[in-house]
Design a protein around this motif. Structure first.
Motif, short mmCIF file in Angstrom:
data_model
loop_
_atom_site.label_atom_id
_atom_site.label_comp_id
_atom_site.label_asym_id
_atom_site.label_seq_id
_atom_site.Cartn_x
_atom_site.Cartn_y
_atom_site.Cartn_z
N THR A 124 -10.37 0.84 35.95
CA THR A 124 -11.35 1.58 35.14
C THR A 124 -12.72 0.93 35.25
OG1 THR A 124 -9.55 2.03 33.58
CG2 THR A 124 -11.80 2.60 32.88
N ASN A 125 -13.62 1.67 35.81
CA ASN A 125 -15.00 1.19 35.89
C ASN A 125 -15.67 1.45 34.54
OD1 ASN A 125 -17.27 0.23 37.55
ND2 ASN A 125 -18.13 2.25 37.04
N ALA A 172 -13.12 -7.82 33.79
CA ALA A 172 -14.03 -8.71 34.51
C ALA A 172 -15.37 -8.00 34.66
CB ALA A 172 -13.46 -9.07 35.87
N ASP A 173 -16.38 -8.78 35.10
CA ASP A 173 -17.69 -8.17 35.31
C ASP A 173 -17.68 -7.26 36.54
OD1 ASP A 173 -18.95 -9.58 33.14
OD2 ASP A 173 -18.80 -11.37 34.39
N TYR A 174 -16.92 -7.69 37.55
CA TYR A 174 -16.87 -6.92 38.78
C TYR A 174 -15.44 -6.94 39.33
CZ TYR A 174 -21.90 -7.41 38.51
OH TYR A 174 -23.20 -7.36 38.07
N CYS A 175 -15.20 -6.03 40.22
CA CYS A 175 -13.88 -5.96 40.87
C CYS A 175 -14.08 -5.85 42.38
CB CYS A 175 -13.11 -4.74 40.35
SG CYS A 175 -11.56 -4.41 41.24
N ILE A 176 -13.29 -6.58 43.12
CA ILE A 176 -13.25 -6.39 44.57
C ILE A 176 -11.85 -5.87 44.91
CG2 ILE A 176 -13.28 -7.52 46.83
CD1 ILE A 176 -15.39 -9.42 45.75
N ALA A 177 -11.80 -4.66 45.40
CA ALA A 177 -10.52 -4.06 45.76
C ALA A 177 -10.25 -4.36 47.23
CB ALA A 177 -10.56 -2.55 45.52
N ALA A 178 -9.42 -5.36 47.44
CA ALA A 178 -9.16 -5.84 48.81
C ALA A 178 -7.76 -5.40 49.24
CB ALA A 178 -9.30 -7.37 48.85
N LEU A 179 -7.52 -4.12 49.09
CA LEU A 179 -6.22 -3.54 49.44
C LEU A 179 -6.37 -2.58 50.60
CD1 LEU A 179 -5.00 -2.60 45.82
CD2 LEU A 179 -4.48 -4.67 47.12
N PRO A 180 -5.28 -2.28 51.29
CA PRO A 180 -5.36 -1.23 52.31
C PRO A 180 -5.75 0.08 51.64
CG PRO A 180 -3.30 -2.47 52.50
CD PRO A 180 -3.94 -2.89 51.21
N PRO A 181 -6.52 0.91 52.31
CA PRO A 181 -7.05 2.12 51.67
C PRO A 181 -5.96 3.08 51.20
CG PRO A 181 -7.38 2.17 54.06
CD PRO A 181 -6.94 0.79 53.72
N HIS A 182 -4.89 3.20 51.98
CA HIS A 182 -3.83 4.13 51.60
C HIS A 182 -3.06 3.61 50.39
CE1 HIS A 182 -2.81 1.46 54.95
NE2 HIS A 182 -1.65 1.31 54.38
N VAL A 183 -3.04 2.31 50.18
CA VAL A 183 -2.41 1.73 48.98
C VAL A 183 -3.34 1.92 47.77
CG1 VAL A 183 -1.60 -0.42 47.92
CG2 VAL A 183 -1.10 0.05 50.34
N LEU A 184 -4.60 1.63 47.98
CA LEU A 184 -5.59 1.75 46.91
C LEU A 184 -5.71 3.20 46.44
CD1 LEU A 184 -7.63 0.12 45.31
CD2 LEU A 184 -9.27 0.42 47.18
N ALA A 185 -5.60 4.13 47.38
CA ALA A 185 -5.77 5.55 47.04
C ALA A 185 -4.71 6.04 46.05
CB ALA A 185 -5.73 6.40 48.32
N ARG A 186 -3.58 5.32 45.99
CA ARG A 186 -2.49 5.75 45.10
C ARG A 186 -2.62 5.17 43.69
NH1 ARG A 186 0.79 4.97 49.93
NH2 ARG A 186 1.39 2.92 49.16
N ILE A 187 -3.59 4.30 43.48
CA ILE A 187 -3.77 3.70 42.15
C ILE A 187 -4.77 4.54 41.35
CG2 ILE A 187 -4.57 1.65 40.90
CD1 ILE A 187 -3.71 -0.02 43.34
N PRO A 188 -4.35 5.03 40.19
CA PRO A 188 -5.28 5.83 39.39
C PRO A 188 -6.56 5.05 39.05
CG PRO A 188 -3.04 5.98 38.52
CD PRO A 188 -3.03 4.90 39.57
N HIS A 189 -7.67 5.75 39.05
CA HIS A 189 -8.96 5.11 38.77
C HIS A 189 -9.94 6.15 38.24
CE1 HIS A 189 -10.81 7.08 42.22
NE2 HIS A 189 -9.70 6.79 42.90
N ASN A 190 -11.07 5.72 37.86
CA ASN A 190 -12.09 6.65 37.36
C ASN A 190 -13.35 6.59 38.24
OD1 ASN A 190 -13.14 4.20 36.66
ND2 ASN A 190 -13.90 4.85 34.66
N LEU A 191 -13.12 6.31 39.53
CA LEU A 191 -14.26 6.12 40.44
C LEU A 191 -14.71 7.44 41.08
CD1 LEU A 191 -12.94 2.86 42.16
CD2 LEU A 191 -14.51 3.04 40.23
N GLY A 192 -14.01 8.50 40.79
CA GLY A 192 -14.44 9.80 41.30
C GLY A 192 -13.58 10.28 42.46
N ALA A 193 -13.60 11.58 42.63
CA ALA A 193 -12.76 12.21 43.65
C ALA A 193 -13.24 11.88 45.06
CB ALA A 193 -12.73 13.72 43.45
N GLU A 194 -14.53 11.68 45.18
CA GLU A 194 -15.08 11.39 46.51
C GLU A 194 -14.52 10.06 47.04
OE1 GLU A 194 -19.47 11.58 48.70
OE2 GLU A 194 -19.30 11.07 46.58
#
Lengths: 514, 514
Positions: B301-302, B318-340
């Motif tokens: 959640t941003n 935290a103040d910031y987040c670095i998502a250092a995951l494979p994109p296809h793994v990251l894409a499956r985690i719910p977030h509020n960063l937008g559909a784009e």
């Protein structure tokens, strides 16, 4: 069969008559290799117990690699070997210099080696091809080996005043060769030689080989290198390519083919910590007490029942002798083996060869040039620059600033050590810029033609003629060994193979003696 | 510019549109590399003292190489980093397996690694090009490196059911290419393209390049190899050459060009003792206590003033987040960063990749084939066989029996570990004979597409399009990193460069924040 390797050209008859002549000569002499096809079987103690014989006493002249291997192999069967070495140390041309060593030179100043801890300089042989018997001895003797980088795409080629990376030279040359052949193929010039299918296969290869564009043009390639390698972005490829005319004029082609030969092909190897690990292991196996150093032979006498060897202040009688000295050194020792032997020994000509080791306070070639091992080829008198294939990322390191032979070696050899260094640095600066003259901590140079009791880097046979075959066999009870008696001249493997041959002959003779 | 490297074809847009399209795409997107020309400057504590700012708290998702490097670099300036790793160990695809390890597989049996002492298997990355930033980290972190032999003239090429040594394939192909071009040149076909002088220079090169005879014929060459290498005698060269038609039909040309690319050129390197030396060093620098393993994120959640990350049983702000995951793994985690962002993350497609490590009780490849390191190229589903570039002459050793990607990897991945091994041995036997199936002590195989929380060997971008550029920048306070966001896909260097880019952006933002 066109046996043109760089080394072959340097050291063999190739220099005089082309390698083709060498092979022709071999055939004519009945030296077809089939006769040596049989693998080496080391003598062993049980050979005697089976036959009711006893081993013999052997005096070996020279404790270089050939003499040491002969003693080591004979020792396996219990032969009583004594090695007489004129120099202060065993090893001959297998010489690794380290801090604290002192290098003497005939008629020249001696050099005190001042390298730091862990830094070494292989002043003689520096690399081993994986098919060579040297590898077998490393395995048998438990000598750790590591890769020697003999070919590095990031090293430079310096010709006609121009410096380019090896990868750039190769990409441009291959690109244009591929383009030229692809286009004439496409234009039908090979229609009478190749079917259409074969032409298609050829074109497929040429596209890959030259990294050609869709119209069979060579327009450059990322293979040439980058001013900035890819990262987040695609990188910035080097400007270019040069024109075909410029590529041809630069004359870089010679360097590209350096590792094509069977003796220089990638990968090559080196003992960890210095080439003299081989010497040290052999000395340990043979027994240091069997090696007498500082003994300069002044007569070899073949007798009915043995061989007598004399020197200033002593003599030694043995059943057999193995003369494991360079031929030009051996030829100067009085003997009773006959004039034909002397003539034969005088046939191969010593060749000058020299190297300089430059110790630097920082490994700028790794830090700035991203060169990790390998060789820069030049048309300067330094000929080659070798970057170390070990100690990567250490604080200091040693590069070989020249490895020259023949006239270039004589040129350097005639200078004082200080002037050799100055000249080598001036030459290297043409490639690497001013940093090449900075941070130099110390240096040592060797001129093998000026090394006492050695007198050359290797020899060249004007012809592998009857002298070569004569010395393959014993003269009375005296056997001859050395790389110079093989087709692996200037390789330790030659010294080893020759020793094995003499050992086999000697052992057979002892077993068959009445 | 035709950036055709084998790896490029495998992993990049090249597979779809040719590498030329990739470079065109880059230019069009304004990703000209000049903008990234500036060298990386690590954050340092004094940056804050000068500006009166304080470092921030950063949560890093994924403790693979990219996440570890981000934490390491941020840590230099005192950032308070926490790494959340879903797997049991840090390192991600940088995975070295040793005896005692257990390799789990999603929906498959787990494998107990039974290698002997000192034997290891780099299941992920295995080699480093000298220009890559990976080398800089090895230097900075004090990780000893050694040469990785990526090209070996003694290794084999196996195509269309035929097996020849790489040196033989190369000599024959170069010989015929040289002969064909030399003869058409000699016949005047290039008279309108090249001056006579340039033709002479070209012919001089071709003679060397192809080892041609005096009449510009390719008649074979000692470069092809020997049935008995030279020793005392001249050796017994291999019979041959094959005819040009046979050489073309064998289709060996593809293998010859394998090390021409900038990413595969000789020499390459590896950490001594296993690739995970890099992981271990980074973990030590970052601090193992900052890495929480077994944490599977279920929401990102941003927020206005930070980022909140939650998982089953916990959360962290935290103040910031670095998502250092494979994109296809990251894409499956719910977030509020937008559909784009989700769409962008779903754009790169995971690619299957797999390897098998075969531990043998004796190093027959050295003892019998004289192959010391390097790669045999095949048109079989195993694709490659890697021989170890370390532990030379040891009693046992491990070779990589397949290194396959895409369909071939999926084929092996779908088998049980036992069947993978059986199939790999059957294929390798076609090259090495029955000994390939003998003396196998143990084996382990990995199918990266079946590894939990990783799900692929690497990714392929259908296009380096706006999704690629979108994810180079943060979404709110969330940054994205990984080799998949670079032009070094499937290289650790990509993960490192990406981490550096995110760290630079994040640090600038913190320094400029009000």
């Amino acid at each position: 069969m066109n046996g043109v390797t760089r080394r072959g050209l340097l050291v063999g008859i190739g220099a005089a008559g082309g390698a083709g002549a060498m092979y022709a000569a071999m055939g004519a002499l009945g030296l077809a290799p089939d006769s040596q096809e049989k693998a080496f079987t080391p003598p062993q103690a049980s050979d005697f117990s089976l036959k009711g014989k006893a081993s013999a006493k052997v005096v070996i002249l020279g404790a270089g690699v050939s003499g040491l291997v002969a003693a080591y192999e004979l020792g396996k069967a219990g032969y009583d070997c004594t090695l007489l070495e004129a120099r202060a140390r065993a090893g001959g041309r297998n010489l690794t210099l380290r801090g604290g060593d002192r290098l003497e030179e005939a008629n020249g100043p001696s050099q005190d080696v001042k390298f730091g801890e862990g830094v070494y300089f292989n002043a003689g042989p520096g690399r081993i091809a994986p098919w060579m018997v040297t590898m077998d001895y490393c395995r048998e003797l438990g000598i750790p080996i590591e890769t020697f980088v003999n070919n590095n795409a990031a090293a430079y080629v310096h010709t006609n005043g121009q410096t380019v990376r090896a990868r750039t030279a190769r990409a441009d040359m291959y690109g244009y060769v591929a383009e030229l052949l692809a286009k004439v193929t496409h234009a039908g010039a090979l229609d009478r030689k190749l079917t259409k299918d074969d032409q298609e296969r050829l074109l497929e290869f040429l596209r890959r080989f030259g990294d050609l564009g869709p119209k069979l043009d060579y327009e450059g390639s990322t293979r040439r290198g980058f001013t900035k390698f890819p990262d987040i972005g695609t990188g910035t490829p080097l400007d270019g390519p040069q024109t075909l005319r410029d590529v041809l004029a630069a004359g870089v082609g010679r360097s590209i083919t350096n590792d094509f030969g069977y003796d220089q092909a990638t990968p090559m190897f080196q003992p960890v910590g210095g080439m003299d690990a081989i010497v040290n292991a052999l000395v340990e196996k043979v027994g240091a007490d069997r090696i007498r150093t500082g003994v300069q032979i002044n007569r070899i006498t073949n007798l009915q029942d043995g061989v007598e060897v004399t020197w200033n202040g002593g003599s030694l009688k043995a059943d057999y002798c193995i003369a494991a000295l360079p031929p030009h050194v051996l030829a100067r020792i009085p003997h009773n083996l006959g004039a034909e032997i002397t003539t034969a020994l005088r046939t191969p000509q010593p060749v000058a060869a020299g190297k300089i080791g430059l110790e630097y306070g920082r490994r700028w070639w790794e830090l700035e040039d991203r060169i990790y091992g390998g060789v820069t080829e030049t048309d300067l008198d330094i000929t080659h620059i070798w970057y170390p294939s070990h100690g990567y990322h250490a604080r200091t390191g040693l590069i070989v600033g020249y490895y020259a032979s023949e006239k270039n070696a004589e040129l350097y050899g005639a200078l004082t050590p200080e002037d050799r260094k100055r000249r080598a640095l001036t030459q290297g600066k043409k490639i690497h810029g001013e940093k090449y003259r900075q941070d130099v901590l110390s240096s040592v140079s060797i001129a093998w033609e000026r090394q006492a009791h050695i007198g050359g880097g290797w020899v060249r046979w004007p012809d592998f003629d009857s002298s070569f075959t004569l010395l393959q066999r014993p003269a009375g009870r005296v056997y001859f060994t050395g790389d110079w008696l093989t087709h692996l001249i200037a390789w330790q493997a030659g010294a080893m193979e020759s020793a094995r041959s003499a050992v086999t002959q000697l052992h057979q003779r002892v077993l068959q003696s009445p």
